[in-house]
Design an enzyme around this catalytic site. Structure first.
Site, mmCIF file in Angstrom:
data_model
loop_
_atom_site.group_PDB
_atom_site.id
_atom_site.type_symbol
_atom_site.label_atom_id
_atom_site.label_comp_id
_atom_site.label_asym_id
_atom_site.label_seq_id
_atom_site.Cartn_x
_atom_site.Cartn_y
_atom_site.Cartn_z
ATOM 1 N N LYS A 22 62.491 24.139 12.050
ATOM 2 C CA LYS A 22 62.337 24.599 10.935
ATOM 3 C C LYS A 22 61.478 23.878 10.018
ATOM 4 C CE LYS A 22 66.606 26.798 11.328
ATOM 5 N NZ LYS A 22 69.000 26.524 10.155
ATOM 6 N N GLY A 157 84.215 19.569 3.570
ATOM 7 C CA GLY A 157 85.972 19.883 3.845
ATOM 8 C C GLY A 157 86.423 18.821 2.173
ATOM 9 N N HIS A 164 84.448 13.538 -6.936
ATOM 10 C CA HIS A 164 85.541 12.526 -6.139
ATOM 11 C C HIS A 164 85.076 12.116 -5.299
ATOM 12 C CE1 HIS A 164 87.118 15.970 -4.161
ATOM 13 N NE2 HIS A 164 87.720 15.338 -3.683
ATOM 14 N N PHE A 306 77.084 22.806 22.695
ATOM 15 C CA PHE A 306 76.105 21.598 23.497
ATOM 16 C C PHE A 306 76.528 19.720 22.883
ATOM 17 C CE2 PHE A 306 72.130 18.768 23.927
ATOM 18 C CZ PHE A 306 72.694 18.591 24.943
#
Ligand SMILES: [Zn+2]
Ligand SMILES: [Zn+2]
Length: 342
Positions: A22, A157, A164, A306
């Protein structure tokens, strides 16, 4: 045709999928650049005035106006320093008590800022606290590996908005760290050189993947980047462990880290990312074969079957093109930004 490249530091093979590549700007985050967060939230535990009773705090950096950066023990730690180290083998299974350290670094009193928008001085304060905590945690018994990391954004996450980062110290050497050290030792035995110093030399000579250079640090996209915009920041001076960083190097790393993260912020529209600071295990400090570094992984692509099934990677961005794109991103000055800059 696509090309396979091997990353000599991680030993991973990457398929650079040139046919499916891309354009760099196609990796930009579709959401709004500024999320419109308030500078203070009454329900945020990291905001000024909402600090817990202080029993969890391990370090505080202050000036006349109040605290600038705080280190606190994680309220729900993955690893805890009070647990005794105990290894148990039962048949084929091996277990160990969850001892170690898990701390949160609250990077700034304000709720609505991110590293890319902080002043160099503010970023240097964060790095200073990283070093202070690293030096202290290294003294704890049975600590083998100390990892400093940041999760920015949900796909990296974290759902906590307040800026922080975290420090985790483990009583074992994780296999990924061990494998990289084994490779570095092998290269050192074969050539007498540090693989990382050699990589830096080659990247500087080639120049096409370098994003930013400062007096003490170089930021570049590795030749065999495992994912789009995967960035490494290497210190020019050979050193195996982050806590060896000097005061002038802290200021210079703050400048480099802020610049690279700001280029991502403005170039890719505030993408989610992780960064980690990788050092040699604490018991192997001062070695000639390992070199500490910062790895930045923007979360602009997903690993799929994959990758999980093979341990190989597919990168749909050309490292040379991504680096050229980031080099071209101009960071607005604080005058252009008005009140956004702290
Ligand atoms: Zn907050
Ligand atoms: Zn080196």
């Amino acid at each position: 045709m696509s090309e396979l490249r091997q990353n000599l530091i991680t030993r991973d093979w990457v398929i650079i999928a040139t046919d499916r590549a891309k354009r760099p700007d196609q990796f930009a985050n579709p959401k709004q650049l500024v999320a419109g967060l308030p500078p203070h939230r009454p329900d945020c535990p990291f905001c000024v005035g909402n600090e817990e009773d202080g029993t969890l705090e391990t370090f505080r950096l202050c000036d006349r106006t109040g605290w600038k950066v705080r280190a606190i023990r994680n309220k729900y730690p993955a690893l805890s320093p009070t647990t005794e180290r105990m290894r148990i083998s039962s048949g084929i299974h091996r277990t160990m008590s969850g001892m170690g350290v898990h701390e949160v670094i609250v990077e700034h009193p304000r709720h609505d800022l991110t590293t890319a928008l902080l002043s160099i001085e503010d970023v240097a304060n964060i790095l200073f606290v990283y070093r202070e905590r690293y030096l202290e945690i290294r003294k704890y018994p049975h600590i083998e590996t100390i990892i400093i990391f940041k999760n920015h954004g949900e796909s990296a996450g974290t759902s906590l908005e307040h800026p922080h980062s975290q420090i985790a110290a483990t009583p074992v050497v994780p296999s990924q760290v061990r494998n990289r050290i084994d490779e570095a030792v092998r290269y050192f035995d074969d050539t007498g050189d540090c693989l990382f110093c050699r990589t830096l030399e080659d990247e500087l000579a080639a120049g096409e993947r370098v994003i930013f250079e400062s007096k003490h640090f170089v930021a570049f996209i590795p030749f065999a980047a495992l994912s789009p915009f995967h960035i490494w920041i290497f210190p020019r001076r050979h050193s195996s462990s982050f806590d060896d960083i000097t005061d002038p190097e802290i200021t210079d790393l703050a400048y480099t880290l802020k610049t690279v993260l700001a280029k991502l912020y403005y170039g890719l529209n505030n993408p989610d990312y992780n960064y980690s600071i990788r050092s040699v295990p604490t018991t192997e400090q001062g070695t000639k074969y390992f070199h500490w570094y910062v790895a930045i992984i923007p979360r602009v692509s997903k690993q799929a079957g994959f990758e999980l099934g093979s341990g190989m990677f597919i990168n749909t961005a050309l490292p040379e093109e991504s680096a050229e794109f980031l080099r071209s991103i101009v960071i607005p000055t604080s005058k252009d930004l008005g009140e956004i800059e702290s």
